[in-house]
Design a protein around this motif. Structure first.
Motif: not given
Length: 208
Positions: A20-21, A27-29, A32-34
């Motif tokens: 999860l990290n 996301e913070r960068s 985000p993954l799609q």
């Protein structure tokens, strides 16, 4: 010289947190993954190179994949058919699991800096065999399931779905880009379903 961590017990919850990290870091960068998930994008985010290549057998037999730590390179054996197709994402995620759980990345960086200054540093590759049932292989495979099928994503995808119906499970697997085998294993690990291997009937939990 070794960059491999000594084996230790890692709980399912801790492995889930490691996976999860990575999602949260991406996301913070603003990357985000799609869905469906492309595991090679995760490898790239972690500064890992990825190639499918021929890996010759050694005295112990076939090598499914190997990690060259100082090159930050994951090599997957293209001559093993079962690693391709729908299992490709799981294979990549499995090797990422080894990188995250079993390789001391800080030590890797120290050795890379030494090598850049002309110091002769030799580090053996990390070998992964498809027939290996060692505990570190279980850890890496569990990590792969957590990385490709995070619980919060599964919770979203199962809305308005009946997890006891195969057609609904196949739809979720397609959305995620994983195999149906990967998905049912993950759902059983979470305790959401129980699959009777004799009848292929699915129950919502073991007590159903």
């Amino acid at each position: 010289m070794s960059v491999f961590r000594p084996f230790r017990f890692i709980s399912k919850l801790e492995i889930e947190a490691y996976a999860l990290n990575i999602w949260l870091q991406m996301e913070r960068s603003h990357n985000p993954l799609q869905l469906p998930i492309d595991a090679s994008i995760i490898a790239e985010f972690l500064d890992l190179n990825l190639v499918w290549d021929t890996i010759p057998d050694d005295e112990q037999g076939a090598i499914a994949a190997r990690i060259l730590p100082l090159e930050k390179l994951i090599e997957i054996n293209e001559n093993i058919p079962q690693l391709k197709g729908g299992f490709g994402e799981s294979t990549i995620a499995h090797e990422i699991g080894h990188w995250v759980l079993h390789i001391d990345v800080e030590q890797v960086e120290r050795y890379i800096r030494l090598k850049q200054k002309g110091v002769d540093v030799q580090v053996k590759p990390f070998l992964c065999r498809s027939s290996n049932l060692a505990r570190i292989e279980w850890q890496a495979q569990y990590f792969a399931g957590c990385l490709l099928m995070p619980q919060h994503i599964l919770t979203e995808l199962k809305q308005d779905k009946d997890l006891t119906k195969w057609q609904h499970l196949y739809q979720i697997a397609t959305d995620l880009g994983v195999t149906i085998s990967n998905l049912t294993t993950r759902l059983q690990d979470l305790g959401w379903i129980y699959l009777d291997t004799d009848t292929r009937k699915i129950y919502l939990n073991r007590s159903s």
